[in-house]
Structures are given as C-alpha cells and as structure tokens.
Enzyme design. Structure first.
Site, PDB file in Angstrom:
ATOM      1  N   GLU A   1      12.854   9.835  11.529  1.00  0.00           N
ATOM      2  CA  GLU A   1      12.828   8.570  12.281  1.00  0.00           C
ATOM      3  C   GLU A   1      14.124   8.386  13.054  1.00  0.00           C
ATOM      4  O   GLU A   1      14.131   7.942  14.202  1.00  0.00           O
ATOM      5  CB  GLU A   1      12.632   7.373  11.330  1.00  0.00           C
ATOM      6  CG  GLU A   1      11.285   7.344  10.640  1.00  0.00           C
ATOM      7  CD  GLU A   1      11.078   6.083   9.801  1.00  0.00           C
ATOM      8  OE1 GLU A   1      11.525   4.996  10.222  1.00  0.00           O
ATOM      9  OE2 GLU A   1      10.465   6.176   8.724  1.00  0.00           O
TER      10      GLU A   1
ATOM     11  N   HIS B   1       6.915   3.422  13.092  1.00  0.00           N
ATOM     12  CA  HIS B   1       6.068   3.251  11.904  1.00  0.00           C
ATOM     13  C   HIS B   1       6.137   4.528  11.073  1.00  0.00           C
ATOM     14  O   HIS B   1       6.059   5.631  11.620  1.00  0.00           O
ATOM     15  CB  HIS B   1       4.631   2.962  12.342  1.00  0.00           C
ATOM     16  CG  HIS B   1       3.720   2.717  11.183  1.00  0.00           C
ATOM     17  ND1 HIS B   1       3.716   1.531  10.478  1.00  0.00           N
ATOM     18  CD2 HIS B   1       2.827   3.520  10.573  1.00  0.00           C
ATOM     19  CE1 HIS B   1       2.841   1.612   9.497  1.00  0.00           C
ATOM     20  NE2 HIS B   1       2.291   2.811   9.525  1.00  0.00           N
TER      21      HIS B   1
ATOM     22  N   ASP C   1       0.288  -1.808  14.541  1.00  0.00           N
ATOM     23  CA  ASP C   1       0.483  -0.381  14.271  1.00  0.00           C
ATOM     24  C   ASP C   1      -0.414   0.514  15.138  1.00  0.00           C
ATOM     25  O   ASP C   1      -0.790   1.620  14.734  1.00  0.00           O
ATOM     26  CB  ASP C   1       0.296  -0.048  12.778  1.00  0.00           C
ATOM     27  CG  ASP C   1       1.390  -0.663  11.919  1.00  0.00           C
ATOM     28  OD1 ASP C   1       2.492  -0.918  12.448  1.00  0.00           O
ATOM     29  OD2 ASP C   1       1.147  -0.904  10.732  1.00  0.00           O
TER      30      ASP C   1
ATOM     31  N   ASN D   1       8.130   0.177  18.721  1.00  0.00           N
ATOM     32  CA  ASN D   1       8.145   0.094  17.252  1.00  0.00           C
ATOM     33  C   ASN D   1       8.168   1.493  16.653  1.00  0.00           C
ATOM     34  O   ASN D   1       7.700   2.451  17.268  1.00  0.00           O
ATOM     35  CB  ASN D   1       6.879  -0.625  16.773  1.00  0.00           C
ATOM     36  CG  ASN D   1       6.835  -0.809  15.261  1.00  0.00           C
ATOM     37  OD1 ASN D   1       7.836  -1.185  14.647  1.00  0.00           O
ATOM     38  ND2 ASN D   1       5.700  -0.542  14.651  1.00  0.00           N
TER      39      ASN D   1
ATOM     40  N   MET E   1       9.351  -6.497   9.574  1.00  0.00           N
ATOM     41  CA  MET E   1       8.131  -6.552   8.784  1.00  0.00           C
ATOM     42  C   MET E   1       7.381  -7.873   8.972  1.00  0.00           C
ATOM     43  O   MET E   1       7.107  -8.602   8.020  1.00  0.00           O
ATOM     44  CB  MET E   1       8.458  -6.305   7.307  1.00  0.00           C
ATOM     45  CG  MET E   1       9.259  -5.037   7.066  1.00  0.00           C
ATOM     46  SD  MET E   1       8.523  -3.547   7.812  1.00  0.00           S
ATOM     47  CE  MET E   1       7.334  -3.122   6.549  1.00  0.00           C
ATOM     48  N   ARG E   2       7.076  -8.172  10.221  1.00  0.00           N
ATOM     49  CA  ARG E   2       6.284  -9.353  10.545  1.00  0.00           C
ATOM     50  C   ARG E   2       5.207  -8.963  11.534  1.00  0.00           C
ATOM     51  O   ARG E   2       5.452  -8.161  12.447  1.00  0.00           O
ATOM     52  CB  ARG E   2       7.148 -10.429  11.222  1.00  0.00           C
ATOM     53  CG  ARG E   2       8.254 -10.972  10.384  1.00  0.00           C
ATOM     54  CD  ARG E   2       7.786 -11.862   9.267  1.00  0.00           C
ATOM     55  NE  ARG E   2       6.971 -12.981   9.721  1.00  0.00           N
ATOM     56  CZ  ARG E   2       6.216 -13.729   8.893  1.00  0.00           C
ATOM     57  NH1 ARG E   2       6.166 -13.448   7.610  1.00  0.00           N
ATOM     58  NH2 ARG E   2       5.516 -14.737   9.367  1.00  0.00           N
TER      59      ARG E   2
ATOM     60  N   LEU F   1       3.209  -9.772  14.701  1.00  0.00           N
ATOM     61  CA  LEU F   1       3.552 -10.581  15.876  1.00  0.00           C
ATOM     62  C   LEU F   1       2.287 -11.103  16.556  1.00  0.00           C
ATOM     63  O   LEU F   1       1.257 -10.411  16.585  1.00  0.00           O
ATOM     64  CB  LEU F   1       4.378  -9.733  16.850  1.00  0.00           C
ATOM     65  CG  LEU F   1       5.731  -9.295  16.257  1.00  0.00           C
ATOM     66  CD1 LEU F   1       6.315  -8.138  17.046  1.00  0.00           C
ATOM     67  CD2 LEU F   1       6.703 -10.469  16.199  1.00  0.00           C
TER      68      LEU F   1
HETATM   69  C1  GAR Z   1      11.333   2.450   8.335  1.00  0.00           C
HETATM   70  O1  GAR Z   1      10.805   3.496   7.576  1.00  0.00           O
HETATM   71  C2  GAR Z   1      10.335   2.018   9.405  1.00  0.00           C
HETATM   72  O2  GAR Z   1       9.594   3.093   9.928  1.00  0.00           O
HETATM   73  C3  GAR Z   1       9.464   1.072   8.632  1.00  0.00           C
HETATM   74  O3  GAR Z   1      10.341   0.335   7.828  1.00  0.00           O
HETATM   75  C4  GAR Z   1      11.454   1.179   7.496  1.00  0.00           C
HETATM   76  C5  GAR Z   1      12.705   0.418   7.824  1.00  0.00           C
HETATM   77  O4  GAR Z   1      13.834   1.122   7.397  1.00  0.00           O
HETATM   78  N1  GAR Z   1       8.695   0.233   9.506  1.00  0.00           N
HETATM   79  C6  GAR Z   1       7.489  -0.204   9.199  1.00  0.00           C
HETATM   80  O5  GAR Z   1       6.935   0.016   8.147  1.00  0.00           O
HETATM   81  C7  GAR Z   1       6.836  -1.049  10.287  1.00  0.00           C
HETATM   82  N2  GAR Z   1       5.413  -1.081  10.125  1.00  0.00           N
HETATM   83  P1  GAR Z   1      15.262   0.782   7.986  1.00  0.00           P
HETATM   84  O6  GAR Z   1      15.428  -0.734   7.793  1.00  0.00           O
HETATM   85  O7  GAR Z   1      16.216   1.552   7.142  1.00  0.00           O
HETATM   86  O8  GAR Z   1      15.250   1.168   9.419  1.00  0.00           O
END
Ligand code: GAR
Length: 216
Positions: free
Chosen positions: A178, A113, A149, A111, A94-95, A97
């Site tokens: 995911e 999302h 994103d 990535n 969550m950074r 880049l």
């Molecule tokens: C996931 O839902 C991923 O898609 C999202 O963070 C969550 C991490 O879950 N990523 C974002 O929002 C990036 N923009 P996890 O730590 O259990 O994999």
C-alpha cells in the site's frame, strides 16, 4: 512569478501509515504540491501526531457529534474546502461517505482499500481472504464513487498468501505494498496523469503532464 503548490488533504481515522507514506513521498520526490491538512474523524487517531510533527495542519471532525451522515459530511466538506485541495486522499478513513460528498469531490477523491477489488469490499478483508483460501491478496487504489469500495481502479498490488499466514502477517505484507502504490497514484492524480474512460483508468508516465484534468 512563483506558482502556488497544489494542496492535498488527507482524511484518516487511525494509525495513519498511508498518510505518512504520502507525506514522505511528497517531500522526497518534490511533488508540485503540499499536504495542506490531515483531517480525522477520531480525536485519538494516532496519525495526527505524525502530521503535527511535520508542521501539517490537523483537524478533527468527530462523527459522533453529528446526528446524520449528511450533517457530518457537510461539516467535513467545509473543513476540507478551507484548503481548496486538488486531491482529497482517503487513507484509512473508516466512514461511509454520502453521494453528495462524493459528487462534490468527483475526480479529486481517491481511496486505498486492503484487497484486490472487486474481491472483499468492506471490512475484515485479510480474515476473509484467509477464510476463502485465495492464493493472492493485495490492495487497490481507486477513484471514489458513491458505490462503497468500488470506482475506477487506478492501481493494484498483489501479494502471495502463504500457508502459515495469520491475519497479522498477511496485513503487514499488504500494507507494505500500500505504501508504494498509494503515493504513486496520488501523485499521478495530482499531476493530471490519470486518463479515465468509464471504469478503465490509464496512468500516463511521470513527466507526461496533461494540459487539463483527465479524471472525471
Ligand atoms: C489500510 O490498510 C487501508 O487500506 C485501510 O485501512 C488501513 C489504514 O491503515 N482502508 C480501508 O479499509 C478502507 N476501506 P493506516 O491508517 O496505517 O494507513
């Protein structure tokens, strides 16, 4: 002569279930690779414990210790490069880049999302999906470009939004998807099976290995 397996470095910030899905798929499907390191920008990220239990090297680059994004990204890149990765997978990292960091890993940086991009870039995707009243929501795996994103879409999975959904139930339904699409996409990138033409990505079937890397 034995070939050295390619390295994957995974960056994450929290619970790390996508990282876990990649680690498990890599082992279960005997990818020609290994997860060389899991790096977090948060020392308390829950996912670090899973990686350590698997014998994977873990590292923390705490963003709060750096005065600028550029300085943080430079340190992060130095730690990543210790593992000479073929793929750098952002798994809930969550950074934002810097363009320089993204350029450094162009074609190797991927990535996931939690929305059907280009809808709901940014944070709070499940809440925004419910508030907007969309009937389908989901997740997107994309190659990373400097545009947050965005970037060429490798894979998407859609789930129906149900009348009784809360943010939590919808998030759980998306997360399950995911865990399927992200390991498959990481593997395809690793195996040189992504053909990129502008914003269009074609994934060649497993076993169809390219002689050179085709991601940009
Ligand atoms: C996931 O839902 C991923 O898609 C999202 O963070 C969550 C991490 O879950 N990523 C974002 O929002 C990036 N923009 P996890 O730590 O259990 O994999």
């Amino acid at each position: 002569m034995q070939t050295v397996p390619a390295s994957i470095v995974i960056l994450m910030s929290g619970r790390g279930t996508n990282m876990e899905a990649i680690v498990r798929a890599c082992a279960a499907e005997a990818w020609p690779a290994r997860v060389a390191a899991v790096i977090s920008n948060r020392p308390d990220a829950a996912g670090l414990a899973f990686a350590q239990a698997q014998g994977i090297a873990t590292d923390v680059v705490d963003h709060r210790q750096w005065s600028s994004r550029e300085a943080f990204d430079a340190e992060l890149a130095a730690r990543i490069d210790l593992h000479a990765p073929a793929v750098v997978a952002l798994a809930g990292f969550m950074r934002v880049l810097t363009p320089g960091f993204v350029r450094r890993y162009a074609g190797r940086l991927i990535n996931i999302h939690p929305s059907l991009l280009p809808a709901f870039a940014g944070l709070g995707t499940h809440r925004r999906a419910l508030d907007t009243g969309v009937k389908w929501h989901g997740a997107t795996v994309h190659l990373v470009t400097a545009d947050v994103d965005h970037g060429p879409i490798v894979a998407q999975a859609a789930v129906p939004v149900q009348d009784h959904d809360t943010e939590e139930t919808l998030a759980a339904r998306v997360l399950e998807q995911e865990h399927h699409i992200y390991p498959a996409a990481v593997r395809a990138l690793l195996e040189g099976r992504l053909q990129v033409d502008g914003s269009w990505v074609r994934t060649l079937p497993a076993g169809c290995v390219q002689s050179g890397r085709s991601a940009p």
